[in-house]
Enzyme design. Structure first.
Site, PDB file in Angstrom:
ATOM      1  N   HIS A 195     -61.385 -42.326 -12.452  1.00 34.84           N
ATOM      2  CA  HIS A 195     -61.274 -43.339 -11.401  1.00 34.84           C
ATOM      3  C   HIS A 195     -62.649 -43.674 -10.837  1.00 34.84           C
ATOM      4  O   HIS A 195     -63.382 -42.777 -10.416  1.00 34.84           O
ATOM      5  CB  HIS A 195     -60.360 -42.853 -10.268  1.00 34.84           C
ATOM      6  CG  HIS A 195     -60.112 -43.915  -9.234  1.00 34.84           C
ATOM      7  ND1 HIS A 195     -60.327 -43.753  -7.893  1.00 34.84           N
ATOM      8  CD2 HIS A 195     -59.685 -45.205  -9.375  1.00 34.84           C
ATOM      9  CE1 HIS A 195     -60.032 -44.869  -7.241  1.00 34.84           C
ATOM     10  NE2 HIS A 195     -59.646 -45.762  -8.123  1.00 34.84           N
ATOM     11  N   HIS A 196     -62.986 -44.957 -10.879  1.00 34.77           N
ATOM     12  CA  HIS A 196     -64.221 -45.461 -10.267  1.00 34.77           C
ATOM     13  C   HIS A 196     -63.854 -46.529  -9.247  1.00 34.77           C
ATOM     14  O   HIS A 196     -63.669 -47.690  -9.608  1.00 34.77           O
ATOM     15  CB  HIS A 196     -65.135 -46.112 -11.318  1.00 34.77           C
ATOM     16  CG  HIS A 196     -65.705 -45.177 -12.317  1.00 34.77           C
ATOM     17  ND1 HIS A 196     -66.325 -45.619 -13.471  1.00 34.77           N
ATOM     18  CD2 HIS A 196     -65.772 -43.813 -12.350  1.00 34.77           C
ATOM     19  CE1 HIS A 196     -66.742 -44.571 -14.174  1.00 34.77           C
ATOM     20  NE2 HIS A 196     -66.411 -43.463 -13.522  1.00 34.77           N
ATOM     21  N   GLU A 197     -63.708 -46.138  -7.991  1.00 37.40           N
ATOM     22  CA  GLU A 197     -63.561 -47.152  -6.932  1.00 37.40           C
ATOM     23  C   GLU A 197     -64.973 -47.554  -6.535  1.00 37.40           C
ATOM     24  O   GLU A 197     -65.730 -46.740  -6.018  1.00 37.40           O
ATOM     25  CB  GLU A 197     -62.788 -46.581  -5.745  1.00 37.40           C
ATOM     26  CG  GLU A 197     -62.736 -47.498  -4.534  1.00 37.40           C
ATOM     27  CD  GLU A 197     -62.172 -48.892  -4.827  1.00 37.40           C
ATOM     28  OE1 GLU A 197     -60.995 -48.992  -5.152  1.00 37.40           O
ATOM     29  OE2 GLU A 197     -62.940 -49.891  -4.752  1.00 37.40           O
ATOM     30  N   GLU A 215     -54.909 -55.116 -12.473  1.00 34.08           N
ATOM     31  CA  GLU A 215     -54.045 -55.451 -11.341  1.00 34.08           C
ATOM     32  C   GLU A 215     -54.083 -56.978 -11.221  1.00 34.08           C
ATOM     33  O   GLU A 215     -53.544 -57.658 -12.096  1.00 34.08           O
ATOM     34  CB  GLU A 215     -54.552 -54.716 -10.103  1.00 34.08           C
ATOM     35  CG  GLU A 215     -53.606 -54.746  -8.938  1.00 34.08           C
ATOM     36  CD  GLU A 215     -54.248 -54.169  -7.697  1.00 34.08           C
ATOM     37  OE1 GLU A 215     -53.545 -53.493  -6.946  1.00 34.08           O
ATOM     38  OE2 GLU A 215     -55.442 -54.411  -7.442  1.00 34.08           O
ATOM     39  N   ASN A 256     -57.392 -76.351  -0.015  1.00 34.98           N
ATOM     40  CA  ASN A 256     -55.956 -76.334  -0.290  1.00 34.98           C
ATOM     41  C   ASN A 256     -55.788 -76.307  -1.808  1.00 34.98           C
ATOM     42  O   ASN A 256     -55.619 -77.328  -2.466  1.00 34.98           O
ATOM     43  CB  ASN A 256     -55.247 -77.537   0.315  1.00 34.98           C
ATOM     44  CG  ASN A 256     -53.735 -77.430   0.137  1.00 34.98           C
ATOM     45  OD1 ASN A 256     -53.197 -76.327   0.010  1.00 34.98           O
ATOM     46  ND2 ASN A 256     -53.051 -78.560   0.114  1.00 34.98           N
ATOM     47  N   GLU A 301     -53.872 -60.873  -4.581  1.00 31.34           N
ATOM     48  CA  GLU A 301     -52.806 -59.988  -4.100  1.00 31.34           C
ATOM     49  C   GLU A 301     -51.954 -60.663  -3.024  1.00 31.34           C
ATOM     50  O   GLU A 301     -51.727 -60.117  -1.951  1.00 31.34           O
ATOM     51  CB  GLU A 301     -53.408 -58.671  -3.619  1.00 31.34           C
ATOM     52  CG  GLU A 301     -54.132 -57.952  -4.761  1.00 31.34           C
ATOM     53  CD  GLU A 301     -54.698 -56.594  -4.384  1.00 31.34           C
ATOM     54  OE1 GLU A 301     -54.356 -56.077  -3.327  1.00 31.34           O
ATOM     55  OE2 GLU A 301     -55.499 -56.062  -5.178  1.00 31.34           O
ATOM     56  N   GLU A 329     -47.905 -50.998  -4.686  1.00 28.66           N
ATOM     57  CA  GLU A 329     -48.493 -50.232  -3.579  1.00 28.66           C
ATOM     58  C   GLU A 329     -48.296 -50.934  -2.232  1.00 28.66           C
ATOM     59  O   GLU A 329     -48.246 -50.284  -1.196  1.00 28.66           O
ATOM     60  CB  GLU A 329     -49.978 -49.966  -3.848  1.00 28.66           C
ATOM     61  CG  GLU A 329     -50.824 -51.215  -3.897  1.00 28.66           C
ATOM     62  CD  GLU A 329     -52.213 -50.976  -4.521  1.00 28.66           C
ATOM     63  OE1 GLU A 329     -52.304 -50.182  -5.470  1.00 28.66           O
ATOM     64  OE2 GLU A 329     -53.183 -51.581  -4.050  1.00 28.66           O
ATOM     65  N   HIS A 338     -58.757 -52.809 -11.141  1.00 30.20           N
ATOM     66  CA  HIS A 338     -58.052 -53.309  -9.968  1.00 30.20           C
ATOM     67  C   HIS A 338     -58.995 -54.225  -9.201  1.00 30.20           C
ATOM     68  O   HIS A 338     -60.211 -54.139  -9.347  1.00 30.20           O
ATOM     69  CB  HIS A 338     -57.564 -52.151  -9.095  1.00 30.20           C
ATOM     70  CG  HIS A 338     -56.264 -51.598  -9.587  1.00 30.20           C
ATOM     71  ND1 HIS A 338     -55.198 -51.328  -8.765  1.00 30.20           N
ATOM     72  CD2 HIS A 338     -55.850 -51.299 -10.843  1.00 30.20           C
ATOM     73  CE1 HIS A 338     -54.190 -50.874  -9.490  1.00 30.20           C
ATOM     74  NE2 HIS A 338     -54.548 -50.840 -10.761  1.00 30.20           N
ATOM     75  N   GLU A 339     -58.399 -55.122  -8.408  1.00 27.55           N
ATOM     76  CA  GLU A 339     -59.184 -56.207  -7.808  1.00 27.55           C
ATOM     77  C   GLU A 339     -60.066 -56.837  -8.891  1.00 27.55           C
ATOM     78  O   GLU A 339     -61.287 -56.952  -8.745  1.00 27.55           O
ATOM     79  CB  GLU A 339     -60.031 -55.731  -6.613  1.00 27.55           C
ATOM     80  CG  GLU A 339     -59.218 -55.167  -5.468  1.00 27.55           C
ATOM     81  CD  GLU A 339     -58.713 -53.754  -5.753  1.00 27.55           C
ATOM     82  OE1 GLU A 339     -59.465 -52.943  -6.310  1.00 27.55           O
ATOM     83  OE2 GLU A 339     -57.552 -53.466  -5.434  1.00 27.55           O
TER      84      GLU A 339
HETATM   85  C1  NOJ Z   1     -56.905 -50.491  -4.568  1.00 27.02           C
HETATM   86  C2  NOJ Z   1     -56.126 -50.193  -5.794  1.00 27.02           C
HETATM   87  O1  NOJ Z   1     -55.306 -51.294  -6.125  1.00 27.02           O
HETATM   88  C3  NOJ Z   1     -55.320 -48.950  -5.539  1.00 27.02           C
HETATM   89  O2  NOJ Z   1     -54.465 -48.705  -6.634  1.00 27.02           O
HETATM   90  C4  NOJ Z   1     -56.254 -47.795  -5.283  1.00 27.02           C
HETATM   91  O3  NOJ Z   1     -55.513 -46.642  -5.005  1.00 27.02           O
HETATM   92  C5  NOJ Z   1     -57.171 -48.108  -4.108  1.00 27.02           C
HETATM   93  N1  NOJ Z   1     -57.790 -49.367  -4.290  1.00 27.02           N
HETATM   94  C6  NOJ Z   1     -58.260 -47.052  -3.928  1.00 27.02           C
HETATM   95  O4  NOJ Z   1     -59.145 -47.127  -5.014  1.00 27.02           O
HETATM   96 CA    CA Z   2     -55.305 -53.598  -5.157  1.00 27.28          CA
END
Ligand code: NOJ
Ligand code: CA
Length: 687
Positions: A397-399, A486, A201, A171, A492, A467-468
């Site tokens: 959604h699974h964070e 992502e 580097n 990112e 964002e 994401h990540e």
């Molecule tokens: C990072 C994600 O890129 C973002 O889209 C999300 O809202 C947050 N994490 C929370 O999960």
């Molecule tokens: Ca992100």
């Protein structure tokens, strides 16, 4: 003269003519390979008769074995031609041509244990690729790779568009510099990224370069499977990039594999113009056909709304405590109604499950999320039922907050719940440093984790938007439930990072990260100044450019992220209602890296075309020939463009909508404001 000199140089390095060569089907690209007097393998690449990669070494060092970097001889040579056309279940185009000439060389040690490996080279019309293949062999059951030493030596000091070789995050903002001036450490200093580590580097891939002679090369990898992600270490004096695998603090090796095994493909997309890089299918072609059958019976490309931007602009919270909780049944239903009324077929709800009060707690992230328990004001089953009644699918959604051991323990229950409720897509997230500690997002352990989520997803008929993530390497061909990811500095960042994403960001991403695969960038913010919510931040784009991104930035799922009120009464919203998300064919019409790009795409299963064109901070007038249109038809063109006084900062929301009747003989003149864009919808009149 330069060609002659390089040929002499190559000849002296190789002490004879190259042992083996292979040319692309169109004859423009040539790969040569040999060993030098010390038995070190080298390869080189010529394009249109000129060297583009000078003789560069191949090899490995190991933790518990002698290196494989010399004392090698070519002991077998095989060639093969291949030509197929295959169909993408969803994608930038339906039909993909996969045509290459292959050269397979066996290298064997001339001493000691006579260890052996093959290198398989493929010459395509749009680039080259090679991978190492280690066959089963006596006395060597397992390889513990300390480092892969694959070199890419360039003949000049090209301009490069690069991000630091971060082991945890992609990112970053893109940097532009000569190869000899790349300084990944310096670029890393100001990155507003939650988790970031740049040990060398080095740069992450895809990294795209342009030589002064006008050759465009993009370095990446394909089919990254059970191996560490590859960064490229910079040798500023030698004008070279060299593989530097992502490691782990828990092991003394970077990759551990039982023999037999093969590495990912090392890829170079090569063209004499920048648009051809975007139209290349090299990365997906280097992956195996689907291993999970059809996915289109449970996943269809879609546009989706979300309880999401609200949290990024701080009008609502992920957490339940505090009285501003976003994920309520009532708000989800309101959004479902909005989606159904506007030809949008998905809804993402973040912050629905317990745990968000302390999800970023550095000490105790393990065990926080269970992915099955909803907050009291959110009725998951009811939201799914209501959505289905309106033709709107819930995206789960699974964070994980990068607590990967916890996710591994609970994923079965999490996917089981989704299966019971008929939920077929999930956005996953891996914010923070990885648990178990000592692992990095892009090391072998995590590459295997991301793959296992795709496999378990397939078993439960679930499509994944990570994401990540680990970077895309064309795995979507083998696992078409890998719908988007992502792995980029997404929109964002404009909501909360100082400076946000500058106007040249997307025209750079299109020629770098996007070459690897679909991006969940989340275009479509109409309230670009974020007023009154985030007075210190803004989206650095005109409104028309936000529309253009729906065509330019490819993804089979496109978010429509802004608050509903931002779209209400805006005639430009019609473009978002109309634009397709799955394509019959795509053509990049013009562009230069970091400057501007124009892409035309024909909707899959339909006869409408859409054009997106966008620019950096420079205004432009671009002539766009419509010669890709059907010759037997006339079309109504609706052109959403920047107003004459529009400007990404001073006047971002000024746009015009004009209508014309056109045929394939017409040329559209698109006027893009500084930081602006244009979006065009073309519908046949005589259907
Ligand atoms: C990072 C994600 O890129 C973002 O889209 C999300 O809202 C947050 N994490 C929370 O999960
Ligand atoms: Ca992100």
């Amino acid at each position: 003269m330069k060609a002659l000199f390089t040929t002499l140089l190559a000849a002296s390095l190789w002490h004879s003519l190259p042992a083996a060569e292979v040319r692309s089907p169109d004859g423009q690209l040539q790969i040569s390979c040999d060993v030098d007097a010390q038995g070190v393998p080298h390869y080189a690449v010529d394009f249109q008769g000129e060297p583009v990669v000078l003789p560069s070494t191949l090899g490995f060092t190991f933790v518990d074995q002698e290196p494989l970097q010399g004392g090698l001889a070519i002991t077998d040579t095989q060639t093969r031609d291949f030509d197929e056309t295959w169909e993408m279940p969803w994608g930038e185009r339906r039909e993909v041509e996969n045509r290459f000439h292959e050269l397979r060389l066996t290298f064997t040690e001339d001493h000691g244990a006579h260890r052996t490996f093959d290198v398989v080279f493929r010459a395509y019309d749009d680039g080259i690729a090679f991978r190492y293949v280690f066959p089963e062999q006596d006395g060597w059951p397992e390889a513990k790779i300390a480092e892969e030493h694959t070199q890419f030596r360039l003949d000049t000091d090209p301009m490069c568009w690069w991000i630091p070789g971060d082991w945890d995050s992609y990112e970053h903002l893109y940097n532009q510099s000569r190869l000899s001036e790349i300084d990944a450490f310096k670029a890393h200093e100001n990155a507003a990224i939650m988790r970031s580590i740049v040990p060398h580097n080095a740069v992450n891939t895809p990294v795209t370069v342009q030589t002064d002679a006008g050759v465009y090369l993009s370095f990446h990898e394909a089919a990254l499977t059970d191996y560490a992600g590859m960064t490229l270490r910079v040798d500023p004096q030698g004008l070279a990039l060299e593989s530097c695998l992502v490691g782990s603090e828990r092991t003394d090796y970077k990759v551990r594999r039982q023999l037999p095994f093969e590495t990912p493909w090392r890829t170079i997309q090569i063209a004499d113009n920048a648009p051809a890089l975007i139209d290349s299918s090299l990365i997906v072609n280097l992956n195996e056909p689907s291993r999970i059958g059809e996915v289109t019976d449970y996943f269809q490309p879609m546009k989706y709304v979300g309880i999401w931007w609200d949290m990024h602009i701080r009008t609502k919270t992920w957490a339940y405590e505090g009285g501003q909780h976003g994920a309520t049944t009532a708000y989800a239903k309101e959004l479902i109604d909005f989606a159904a009324a506007n030809n949008l077929h998905g809804i993402l709800v973040e912050g629905w499950n317990t745990g968000w009060e302390n999800w970023m707690d550095a000490k105790s992230r393990e065990g926080i999320f269970d992915f099955t328990t909803a907050y009291p004001d959110y009725d998951l089953a009811e939201v799914v039922r209501y959505g289905k009644s309106k033709g709107v699918e819930l995206i789960m959604h699974h964070e994980t907050s990068a607590a990967v051991t916890t996710y591994n323990d609970r994923i079965d229950a999490a996917f089981g719940l989704m299966k019971d409720l008929g939920i077929h897509a999930v956005k996953t997230g891996y914010v923070g440093d990885i648990y178990p500690q000592g692992e990095y997002h892009h090391g072998q352990w995590m590459v295997n984790h991301y793959r296992s989520v795709l496999e378990q997803g397939a078993a439960h008929q679930v499509a994944i938007n990570a994401h990540e993530p680990i970077k895309p390497t064309g795995i979507r061909r083998t696992y078409p439930n890998a719908i988007a990811r992502e792995g980029v500095r997404g929109q964002e960042f404009d909501a909360w990072s100082p400076g946000g994403n500058p106007p040249n960001h997307v025209p750079t991403v299109a020629f770098t990260r996007m070459l690897a695969g679909p991006i969940d960038y989340t275009p479509g913010i109409f309230n670009v100044k974020l007023a009154p919510y985030q007075p210190d931040y803004q989206v650095n784009s005109t409104l028309a450019k936000q529309l253009a991104m729906y065509v330019v930035v490819y993804s089979p799922i496109q978010m429509v992220p802004d608050l509903m009120e931002a779209y209400t009464g805006e005639p430009a919203f019609q473009f978002i209602r109309d634009v397709a998300v799955d394509w019959e064919q795509s053509h990049t019409l013009n562009g230069e890296i970091g400057a501007y790009v124009t892409i035309a795409r024909q909707e899959r299963g339909g006869d409408r075309w859409f054009i997106g064109s966008l620019t950096n901070e420079e205004p432009r007038a671009l002539e766009v020939k419509l010669d890709f249109l059907d010759p037997d038809r006339t079309y109504r063109a609706v052109i959403y463009g920047d107003a004459s006084d529009a400007h990404w900062d001073k006047n971002p929301t000024a746009y015009t909508i004009s209508r014309r009747t056109v045929t394939r003989d017409d040329v559209l003149e698109l006027k893009l404001a500084p930081g602006g864009g244009a979006a065009v919808a073309l519908t046949p009149l005589n259907r």
